[in-house]
Design a protein around this motif. Sequence first.
Motif, PDB file in Angstrom:
ATOM      1  N   UNK A 106       5.069  10.916  -0.122  1.00 46.71           N
ATOM      2  CA  UNK A 106       5.468  11.122   1.261  1.00 46.71           C
ATOM      3  C   UNK A 106       4.421  11.939   2.006  1.00 46.71           C
ATOM      4  N   UNK A 115       1.229  12.255   1.323  1.00 45.46           N
ATOM      5  CA  UNK A 115       0.017  11.475   1.536  1.00 45.46           C
ATOM      6  C   UNK A 115       0.182  10.503   2.694  1.00 45.46           C
ATOM      7  N   UNK A 116       1.303   9.845   2.698  1.00 43.60           N
ATOM      8  CA  UNK A 116       1.556   8.873   3.755  1.00 43.60           C
ATOM      9  C   UNK A 116       1.533   9.553   5.119  1.00 43.60           C
ATOM     10  N   UNK A 172       0.827  -1.205   0.000  1.00 44.46           N
ATOM     11  CA  UNK A 172       0.000   0.000   0.000  1.00 44.46           C
ATOM     12  C   UNK A 172       0.864   1.258   0.000  1.00 44.46           C
ATOM     13  N   UNK A 208       2.255   3.135  -3.089  1.00 49.44           N
ATOM     14  CA  UNK A 208       1.420   3.971  -3.956  1.00 49.44           C
ATOM     15  C   UNK A 208       1.229   5.374  -3.395  1.00 49.44           C
ATOM     16  N   UNK A 209       1.807   5.633  -2.234  1.00 44.01           N
ATOM     17  CA  UNK A 209       1.616   6.925  -1.599  1.00 44.01           C
ATOM     18  C   UNK A 209       2.804   7.841  -1.858  1.00 44.01           C
TER      19      UNK A 209
END
Lengths: 168, 168
Positions: free
Chosen positions: A156, A158-159, A150, A153-154
Amino acid sequence: MSEDDRSVARERVIESMEQSAEVYGLSRSAGRIYGVLYFSEAPLSIPELVEETGYAKSTISNVTRTLTRIGLIYRRSSEGGGRRVHYTAEREIWFSLQDVFQQYVHREIQTTLRAIQRAEAQLPDDAGTEAERIEELRETYEDLREIVTLASDFTAAELRDALESYDR
Amino acid sequence: MSEDDRSVARERVIESMEQSAEVYGLSRSAGRIYGVLYFSEAPLSIPELVEETGYAKSTISNVTRTLTRIGLIYRRSSEGGGRRVHYTAEREIWFSLQDVFQQYVHREIQTTLRAIQRAEAQLPDDAGTEAERIEELRETYEDLREIVTLASDFTAAELRDALESYDR
DNA sequence: TCGTTCGTTCGGAGTGAGCCGAACAAACAG
DNA sequence: CTGTTTGTTCGGCTCACTCCGAACGAACGA
């Protein structure tokens, strides 16, 4: 503010990149070569990298190959169709770090999971503590695999946001 | 289902732990020692670990020390107040992995950030491309630091859930 | 007290990785 | 065609790391 100050500041950051490289399973030379390319205005050829880093030509050749393979730097044939090959750094290091992560961690997780699953296939469910502990392992590693998958797909940001806004 | 089958399955998983150990910057012996402790019913002393792993006493002594330091195994003085020391494995490996992560990655991020900040302090804002690129680096690393810091408070399942339920 | 067991520390052998220099192949300039 | 430049490949050197065995100190049992 002199050119010297600039190069001192640059050198400092490059040195920390050398150290980071070791943490990510790369060599110090890889860290320096990447750092030089990161700050370079123009793409650099192998002789120029030799000049800038002090490493031997063969070292530059080998390291640039692996860095290219991981996607940390890009290899471009010279504009004029010339012989010379030029390298530039991927400056969005987040993506690169993710790739390195995939290469190392995800691969390792997969290998371990396969070993665990083969072991479980061999053991019946009531095989005692061995089976229980192997099952615990498998559950954790399945979480791990899912997390890594998962996270790849992010971005930095966003995570970071996903973690900050998560309410337990 | 024989004892042999059980030990074969166990051996398989331990071998994959040996390999994992290398990825996490530890030695193969560390992986095996941890694996033996992971599956052991009772805490084991150094002589017993010698017996189980085949490694020399000195190796066991050194490796158990580093494994204890990172929190992957626990050292307990024997119940009877005896001289013997016993080791058990931390079986919630998620916490251990987080610790290793803290040790390696977080520390590395901090070091890099310090280098970047010192470099920025030396450079005025209009120092050209050097300053711009260093600033980009700093932003990414600040995200990274935040991510690692936040993630260290999550369990694997929580982390997985946070990523799965995040809506961009 | 003496012998035994346990754990740590130290020096050394074996091994792998990083880096270098030399040799080589390929493509250009003259 | 010849000399030069660029990039890759190969063998060897060095250094660090792992692991071992020996020596040692400390604590127990008889």
